[in-house]
Design an enzyme around this catalytic site. Structure first.
Site, short mmCIF file in Angstrom:
data_model
loop_
_atom_site.label_atom_id
_atom_site.label_comp_id
_atom_site.label_asym_id
_atom_site.label_seq_id
_atom_site.Cartn_x
_atom_site.Cartn_y
_atom_site.Cartn_z
N LYS A 234 -25.08 -10.75 -119.08
CA LYS A 234 -26.54 -10.77 -119.04
C LYS A 234 -27.08 -11.38 -117.75
O LYS A 234 -28.18 -11.06 -117.32
CB LYS A 234 -27.10 -11.47 -120.28
CG LYS A 234 -26.84 -10.64 -121.53
CD LYS A 234 -27.60 -11.12 -122.74
CE LYS A 234 -27.44 -10.14 -123.89
NZ LYS A 234 -26.06 -10.07 -124.42
C1 LIG Z 1 -25.54 -9.04 -125.18
C2 LIG Z 1 -24.06 -8.91 -125.26
C3 LIG Z 1 -23.45 -7.70 -125.69
C4 LIG Z 1 -24.24 -6.50 -126.15
O1 LIG Z 1 -24.94 -5.87 -125.11
P1 LIG Z 1 -26.12 -4.84 -125.42
O2 LIG Z 1 -26.76 -4.59 -124.12
O3 LIG Z 1 -27.04 -5.54 -126.40
O4 LIG Z 1 -25.51 -3.62 -126.03
C5 LIG Z 1 -22.05 -7.62 -125.67
N1 LIG Z 1 -21.30 -8.67 -125.30
C6 LIG Z 1 -21.85 -9.84 -124.91
C7 LIG Z 1 -20.95 -10.98 -124.54
C8 LIG Z 1 -23.24 -10.01 -124.87
O5 LIG Z 1 -23.77 -11.18 -124.49
#
Ligand SMILES: *Cc1c(COP(=O)(O)O)cnc(C)c1O
Length: 468
Positions: free
Chosen positions: A113
């Site tokens: 993120k």
């Molecule tokens: C947010 C997140 C996801 C999921 O990603 P999306 O964009 O919501 O599909 C997967 N793995 C981790 C570690 C995350 O923080």
């Protein structure tokens, strides 16, 4: 470039108009009016670019209301070796011939993120400064999103963050990550309840329109278009590293929750990046795997939403999914509105027609799911055979990727977090502690800055009013 809603409102808005927004006024999500096609000559030229140069080229095709030299400066400031740990920013790590990880988790909070949120912090500061406005970001988190938002917004002018989390319920590492921030504009509110209580408070406060306007309350959730756009870049970067020429194709596997990450892969593919398959991996919360296998999208109630060892993928519905459905259905906003605003709202599900479902193949999507036992086995196997320690979410990806390996098509699994964030499962799988980046040694011992709050929206409002 202009942006329209997925639910039929064709009003065209500029990037800067939608940057600080969530949903479109008709309840839909924003998408560009079209995807710029990248021709062969351009793709060949991009192969030689650094990550920041590539990010600028891609973003500039979607953002025409920030002067190019300003955009360039924002991008250069975001994607640095200093923040992301390597010159490549998202290096590939080979697991075995034909299968590699793309490292997206070397930013400040050790999850992918950061890739988008770090840019968002700089874009928000820029746009708010340009307008002479301020924004108070209110959010609820059980881990990854909240910490990524705080590390992106810390010290930014014109922005404050009020982040609610369930008191004592985040992992010790995640608490340490968030609560050790000493920046004046970051406020950690530890609510004496569960995550749902935190979310309910955010909703209650956001629904009070007078308060929301007076205190300029905003969010940074995953439906934000700028976040999704920033994620498109690493699909190109991964492709260039895995191939020698643009005649080659690759596949990506994406551990998925709200469909934001893989939706960026869909956008990259629509732009002409030679992606053969987009493999969607879920954990036991298999709403999306079910859809791609059957054509039925059925949101789950809280009783059917499992708490798993890959918690950032524990979703009951996928908030970005509507964007893909809009493209799948030939951008028919009326049909999308019928499915999401009527059928899902009333019955909790919809089923595509046979003809609609048949089109999924054209978009390259396939899917699979994984269980706790699969995660343990995959973490163990990847460590023992490939010498690489992976986190639980990435393990869901590697497990599903193995079902779709094809000779001659490199498979890239997106590494969405580092193992240190999910230490308990690593100990269960490997009987040892996860590796920890040196910069984060001892963060549990740093002084903490947070405020304990009752489950009470008014108390939170009072806190925001006092601290603005
Ligand atoms: C947010 C997140 C996801 C999921 O990603 P999306 O964009 O919501 O599909 C997967 N793995 C981790 C570690 C995350 O923080």
């Amino acid at each position: 470039m202009k942006y329209i809603s997925t639910r039929g409102d064709r009003t065209e808005r500029g990037f800067s108009e939608i940057l600080l927004e969530g949903l479109a006024p008709d309840g839909g999500l924003y998408l560009p009016t079209h995807y710029p096609r990248i021709d062969a000559a351009t793709l060949a030229r991009w192969r030689g670019l650094s990550y920041a140069e590539l990010a600028f080229e891609i973003l500039a095709r979607y953002i025409d209301d920030i002067p190019p030299d300003h955009l360039k400066r924002l991008v250069d400031k975001t994607y640095t070796e200093e923040v992301f740990g390597t010159r490549e920013i998202t290096p590939l790590k080979a697991l075995e011939p034909g299968l590699s990880l793309e490292a997206l988790s070397n930013g400040p909070t050790l999850a992918f993120k950061d890739m988008a949120m770090q840019l968002l912090g700089n874009l928000f500061e820029y746009e708010l400064g340009r307008r002479g406005e301020e924004l108070n970001i209110l959010g609820a988190t059980s881990g990854d999103t909240g910490s990524a938002a705080e590390y992106a917004m810390r010290g930014k002018k014109g922005v404050r963050v009020f982040m609610l989390s369930p008191h004592g319920r985040m992992s010790p590492f995640q608490q340490a990550q968030m609560f050790s921030l000493q920046d004046e504009n970051i406020h950690n509110l530890a609510v004496q309840g569960v995550f749902d209580d935190c979310q309910d408070i955010v909703k209650a406060v956001s629904n009070q329109l007078d308060f929301k306007r007076k205190y300029r309350i905003g969010t940074v959730n995953s439906i934000n278009w700028a976040r999704l756009l920033a994620q498109v870049v690493y699909y190109f970067a991964g492709y260039f590293q895995a191939t020698k020429s643009n005649d080659e194709v690759v596949s990506f596997t994406v551990p998925s929750g709200n469909f934001g990450n893989i939706c960026a892969g869909h956008v990259a593919r629509m732009m002409g990046l030679p992606i053969r398959r987009l493999v969607l991996a879920t954990n036991e919360n298999n709403v999306l795997d079910e859809f791609f296998r059957t054509g039925t999208y059925r949101v789950r109630g809280s009783a059917e939403t499992h708490e798993t060892s890959s918690p950032s993928m524990d979703i009951s519905k996928a908030s970005n999914f509507e964007r893909f459905v809009f493209d799948l259905l030939g951008r028919d906003g009326a049909r999308v509105k019928q499915l999401f605003a009527h059928e899902v709202e009333k019955t909790g599900s919809f089923t595509l027609s046979k003809e609609e479902f048949a089109r999924i193949a054209e978009f390259g999507f396939v899917s699979g799911s994984s269980t706790h036992a699969d995660r343990l086995a995959t973490i163990r196997d990847t460590f023992e055979r490939c010498g690489t320690m992976i986190d639980t979410h990435t393990a869901d990806g590697v497990k599903v990727a193995r079902q779709y390996l094809e000779p001659g098509v490199p498979m890239i699994v997106l590494e969405t977090a580092l193992p240190v964030k999910f230490a308990a499962t690593i100990r269960e799988a490997l009987g040892r502690e996860p590796e920890r980046p040196a910069a984060l040694a001892g963060i549990e011992d740093l002084p903490r800055r947070f405020k304990v709050m009752p489950v009470d929206a008014q108390a939170v409002q009072a806190y925001i009013a006092e601290n603005c």
